[in-house]
Design a protein around this motif. Sequence first.
Motif, short mmCIF file in Angstrom:
data_model
loop_
_atom_site.label_atom_id
_atom_site.label_comp_id
_atom_site.label_asym_id
_atom_site.label_seq_id
_atom_site.Cartn_x
_atom_site.Cartn_y
_atom_site.Cartn_z
N HIS A 301 5.79 1.14 -13.64
CA HIS A 301 5.03 0.75 -14.83
C HIS A 301 3.69 1.47 -14.82
N HIS A 303 -0.64 1.18 -16.37
CA HIS A 303 -1.69 0.39 -17.05
C HIS A 303 -3.02 1.10 -16.85
N HIS A 352 3.52 4.13 -11.79
CA HIS A 352 3.57 3.95 -10.33
C HIS A 352 4.69 2.99 -9.99
FE LIG Z 1 0.50 -1.70 -11.40
#
Ligand SMILES: [Fe+2]
Length: 430
Positions: A301, A303, A352
């Motif tokens: 994912h 962010h 990651h």
């Molecule tokens: Fe993360």
Amino acid sequence: MRKLIAKLVNGEITRRDFAARVLGMGFGMMTVESILDTVTIAGESNRSAKNAESFRAEPFSEKTPYEQWIEKEDVPVHAGYFVPNVRTVELKPWKRLGASGAIINLEGAEATDGAYLCEIAPGVATNPQRYMFEESIYVLDGEGETTVWHENRPKQTFKWKKGTLFSPPLNTWRIHKNTGRAPARFISVTDLPLVMDLYHNADFIFNNDFVFRDRYNNQPDYFTVNESKMKIAGSAATFGEGEKGAVGVLDTGLIPDLNQIQLFAAKARGLKNKSAEVILSDNSMQTHVSEFEIGTYKRAHRHGPGSHVLSLGGVGYTLMWTGVPKYSDAPKKVRVDWREGTLFVPPDRWFHQHFNTGDSSAKYMATTWIGGKYWVKGMGGGGRTHRLNTISFHAGGNMIDYPDEDPMIREMFEADLKKHGVLPRMPEKK
Ligand SMILES: [Fe+2]
């Protein structure tokens, strides 16, 4: 009169004696009060000048105020994408702390948050400090105690040992003391980079009288854990729709042993994955704890910046890559092999993915400058992007589901497991 004022300033007579003698000379009460006020203000500014910070940020510089500040602190600065082992990395005496220390300024923090290390010799206490930035302290080795207080208020002391996570509340005075026989080392993740870059005034940060009674008001059970401090809470600031209401949030000043806290199933993040969230001392910062089992890996994912991932145990690696969901096509990739004490920060919007290749479950904590208790929405932080990290990139989210991942991800994992003699426990992809 001049001689009397000099005696008052030098502390040779009390304020009461001064008032009596000036009134005896025929002056009125207003004159006495006015002189006493002036002397008080002069005294405070003298004290403030004595504690004044010498750091001044250069304007129009290629370096941020925080980068300029860390250069002046004269301790090792560990940079790059990761630190292989924060428990053994080099430290040097740090005048500010009165103990050994180092600053960690990793690429992926992108000036949102940062970290420092502190090591205290047996029997030694750090200098008293207070400051206008939040910190989350994890004890890496040793044991000791910390005393915190607001100016002119009662002190409170609590104990810690390896595995304790705690946060002296914002701008409280704090002293850390090593009460054991071996060196005590801790890591602290802070939001100082953001605060320093915004205000670029060290006096404001390190020499500020403001008291945050809303965060801490000497509550006797503040630095303890009990059931009333575990909430099933969270907003869209940190959790995807599937997770909201299903994740435990521990809201307290101290957790005696982070390895003992209850974790909750969090399937959206990965097979056999469990997690919990921690809010310390009413901070904006938040810590996430995650555990995943032998022979498994989590979904990739992405962010915003600043999640300081610290391995608490187990063996494995993490892949971080930028640009595209397909790992092998990424223009830039970094592999971090980790074990207890490895620290890394996935950079802003980089995918990651964490892989457990050891013969036990793997656990890590991730502390970041934004949390779910107070929604800080800016700068691509959690408020903008963490909440989409359980939704597939096909649907506009920031997660790569197992069937969508680059085939070489699974091949690399299985080859690595073979080297360690561990059997894979991932299901066949559909
Ligand atoms: Fe993360």
